[in-house]
Write a protein that holds these residues in place. Structure first.
Motif, mmCIF file in Angstrom:
data_model
loop_
_atom_site.group_PDB
_atom_site.id
_atom_site.type_symbol
_atom_site.label_atom_id
_atom_site.label_comp_id
_atom_site.label_asym_id
_atom_site.label_seq_id
_atom_site.Cartn_x
_atom_site.Cartn_y
_atom_site.Cartn_z
ATOM 1 N N ALA A 15 1.153 -1.008 -0.112
ATOM 2 C CA ALA A 15 -0.159 0.016 0.156
ATOM 3 C C ALA A 15 0.797 1.257 -0.203
ATOM 4 C CB ALA A 15 -1.266 -0.386 0.931
ATOM 5 N N ARG A 16 1.704 1.665 -0.792
ATOM 6 C CA ARG A 16 2.455 2.635 -0.990
ATOM 7 C C ARG A 16 1.917 4.028 -0.858
ATOM 8 N NH1 ARG A 16 3.077 -1.482 -5.113
ATOM 9 N NH2 ARG A 16 2.422 -0.236 -6.532
ATOM 10 N N GLY A 17 0.158 3.769 -1.158
ATOM 11 C CA GLY A 17 -0.267 5.380 -0.737
ATOM 12 C C GLY A 17 -0.432 6.350 0.044
ATOM 13 N N LEU A 18 -0.621 5.193 1.295
ATOM 14 C CA LEU A 18 0.120 5.146 2.869
ATOM 15 C C LEU A 18 1.296 5.715 3.364
ATOM 16 C CD1 LEU A 18 -2.952 3.055 4.210
ATOM 17 C CD2 LEU A 18 -3.380 5.878 3.137
ATOM 18 N N THR A 19 1.192 6.988 4.237
ATOM 19 C CA THR A 19 2.759 7.048 4.580
ATOM 20 C C THR A 19 2.398 5.401 5.823
ATOM 21 O OG1 THR A 19 1.539 7.714 6.716
ATOM 22 C CG2 THR A 19 3.049 9.013 4.705
ATOM 23 N N ASP A 20 3.348 5.008 6.885
ATOM 24 C CA ASP A 20 3.088 4.849 7.793
ATOM 25 C C ASP A 20 2.534 4.101 8.666
ATOM 26 O OD1 ASP A 20 5.128 2.661 6.483
ATOM 27 O OD2 ASP A 20 7.365 3.699 8.009
ATOM 28 N N GLU A 21 2.951 5.598 9.093
ATOM 29 C CA GLU A 21 1.842 6.162 10.268
ATOM 30 C C GLU A 21 0.288 5.952 9.639
ATOM 31 O OE1 GLU A 21 -0.237 10.001 12.634
ATOM 32 O OE2 GLU A 21 1.991 9.755 12.151
ATOM 33 N N ALA A 33 -1.265 3.656 7.239
ATOM 34 C CA ALA A 33 -1.470 1.897 7.077
ATOM 35 C C ALA A 33 -1.537 1.474 8.610
ATOM 36 C CB ALA A 33 -0.193 1.868 6.739
ATOM 37 N N GLU A 34 -1.365 2.345 9.452
ATOM 38 C CA GLU A 34 -2.144 2.012 11.330
ATOM 39 C C GLU A 34 -3.914 2.280 11.013
ATOM 40 O OE1 GLU A 34 0.526 3.368 14.681
ATOM 41 O OE2 GLU A 34 2.316 2.721 13.243
ATOM 42 N N ASN A 35 -4.246 3.158 11.035
ATOM 43 C CA ASN A 35 -5.345 3.374 11.154
ATOM 44 C C ASN A 35 -6.094 3.257 9.659
ATOM 45 O OD1 ASN A 35 -5.106 4.415 13.592
ATOM 46 N ND2 ASN A 35 -3.844 6.357 12.246
ATOM 47 N N TYR A 36 -5.418 2.901 7.980
ATOM 48 C CA TYR A 36 -6.549 3.158 7.238
ATOM 49 C C TYR A 36 -5.908 1.961 6.810
ATOM 50 C CZ TYR A 36 -7.918 8.150 8.262
ATOM 51 O OH TYR A 36 -8.734 8.910 9.226
ATOM 52 N N PRO A 51 -7.437 9.075 4.368
ATOM 53 C CA PRO A 51 -6.259 9.735 5.536
ATOM 54 C C PRO A 51 -6.318 10.836 5.566
ATOM 55 C CG PRO A 51 -4.987 8.518 4.051
ATOM 56 C CD PRO A 51 -6.380 8.638 3.248
ATOM 57 N N PRO A 52 -5.612 11.437 6.589
ATOM 58 C CA PRO A 52 -5.842 13.483 6.792
ATOM 59 C C PRO A 52 -4.934 13.702 5.743
ATOM 60 C CG PRO A 52 -5.310 12.296 9.321
ATOM 61 C CD PRO A 52 -5.348 11.042 7.898
ATOM 62 N N SER A 53 -3.835 13.256 5.552
ATOM 63 C CA SER A 53 -3.231 13.677 3.559
ATOM 64 C C SER A 53 -4.037 13.810 2.531
ATOM 65 C CB SER A 53 -1.671 13.440 3.835
ATOM 66 O OG SER A 53 -1.844 11.371 2.806
ATOM 67 N N ILE A 54 -4.693 12.541 2.418
ATOM 68 C CA ILE A 54 -6.164 13.197 0.619
ATOM 69 C C ILE A 54 -6.846 14.052 1.470
ATOM 70 C CG2 ILE A 54 -6.710 11.044 1.621
ATOM 71 C CD1 ILE A 54 -5.535 12.567 -1.870
ATOM 72 N N GLU A 55 -7.093 13.904 2.837
ATOM 73 C CA GLU A 55 -8.514 15.508 3.260
ATOM 74 C C GLU A 55 -8.537 16.319 3.236
ATOM 75 O OE1 GLU A 55 -11.851 14.308 4.267
ATOM 76 O OE2 GLU A 55 -11.797 12.329 4.562
ATOM 77 N N GLY A 56 -7.016 16.897 3.947
ATOM 78 C CA GLY A 56 -6.737 17.898 3.013
ATOM 79 C C GLY A 56 -6.697 18.259 1.502
ATOM 80 N N ASP A 57 -5.942 17.486 0.991
ATOM 81 C CA ASP A 57 -6.039 17.837 -0.938
ATOM 82 C C ASP A 57 -7.695 17.707 -1.288
ATOM 83 O OD1 ASP A 57 -3.390 17.750 -0.998
ATOM 84 O OD2 ASP A 57 -3.422 15.705 -1.371
ATOM 85 N N LEU A 58 -8.302 17.063 -0.991
ATOM 86 C CA LEU A 58 -9.613 16.733 -1.498
ATOM 87 C C LEU A 58 -9.713 18.396 -0.813
ATOM 88 C CD1 LEU A 58 -10.935 13.278 -0.617
ATOM 89 C CD2 LEU A 58 -10.436 14.015 -2.498
ATOM 90 N N GLU A 59 -10.149 18.915 0.398
ATOM 91 C CA GLU A 59 -10.779 20.094 0.951
ATOM 92 C C GLU A 59 -10.772 21.450 -0.518
ATOM 93 O OE1 GLU A 59 -10.386 20.664 5.642
ATOM 94 O OE2 GLU A 59 -11.337 18.677 5.473
ATOM 95 N N ALA A 60 -8.949 20.868 -0.127
ATOM 96 C CA ALA A 60 -8.120 22.725 -0.967
ATOM 97 C C ALA A 60 -9.044 22.366 -2.511
ATOM 98 C CB ALA A 60 -7.404 22.554 -1.046
ATOM 99 N N SER A 61 -8.947 20.714 -3.505
ATOM 100 C CA SER A 61 -9.926 21.213 -4.289
ATOM 101 C C SER A 61 -11.844 21.345 -4.526
ATOM 102 C CB SER A 61 -9.448 19.774 -5.130
ATOM 103 O OG SER A 61 -10.151 18.884 -4.395
ATOM 104 N N GLY A 62 -11.759 21.303 -3.281
ATOM 105 C CA GLY A 62 -13.805 21.545 -3.414
ATOM 106 C C GLY A 62 -14.080 20.837 -3.931
ATOM 107 N N ALA A 63 -13.812 19.127 -3.343
ATOM 108 C CA ALA A 63 -13.730 17.739 -3.724
ATOM 109 C C ALA A 63 -14.846 17.995 -2.203
ATOM 110 C CB ALA A 63 -13.307 17.517 -3.928
ATOM 111 N N ILE A 64 -15.123 18.567 -1.863
ATOM 112 C CA ILE A 64 -15.368 17.544 -0.076
ATOM 113 C C ILE A 64 -15.900 19.314 0.259
ATOM 114 C CG2 ILE A 64 -15.771 17.770 2.228
ATOM 115 C CD1 ILE A 64 -12.707 16.018 2.390
#
Length: 111
Positions: free
Chosen positions: A60-66, A68-71, A91-104
């Motif tokens: 699961a290369r798209g997740l950081t180690d941290e 991957a513990e929760n997702y 994960p929080p890293s992608i949530e921030g990207d989605l919010e910035a793009s207006g996707a959420i």
């Protein structure tokens, strides 16, 4: 081969999945509408929050180690215990990207 029960919170859906198959492949076999795209652990479309239980997902290369513990990336994740997953949670890293793009909803600024 060990079989585990996977419960998807909020949907009432439950499947059994062996420790030798991915959660996504089992969902597709069972007719569960699990989102996915790349199927190689990079796009995060199949992400689910791990509410309870453990998975292994070494590719699961798209997740950081941290993260991957929760997702779980269901295209890569194999159960190591009974699980409770919340599908469509990112994960929080992608949530921030989605919010910035207006996707959420409500995240895009009004003009």
């Amino acid at each position: 081969m060990t079989e585990y029960t996977i419960e998807f919170v909020g949907t009432g859906e439950t499947i059994t999945c062996s420790d030798k198959e991915t959660i996504l492949s089992r969902c597709l076999e069972e007719g569960i509408a699990q989102e996915y795209s790349c199927r190689v652990g990079m796009c995060l479309a199949c992400s689910a929050e791990i509410i309870d239980g453990e998975v292994t997902q070494p590719a699961a290369r798209g997740l950081t180690d941290e993260e991957a513990e929760n997702y779980a990336l269901t295209c890569m994740a194999r159960p190591q215990s009974d699980l409770k997953l919340d599908r469509g949670k990112y994960p929080p890293s992608i949530e921030g990207d989605l919010e910035a793009s207006g996707a959420i909803d409500g995240a895009a600024a009004d003009d």
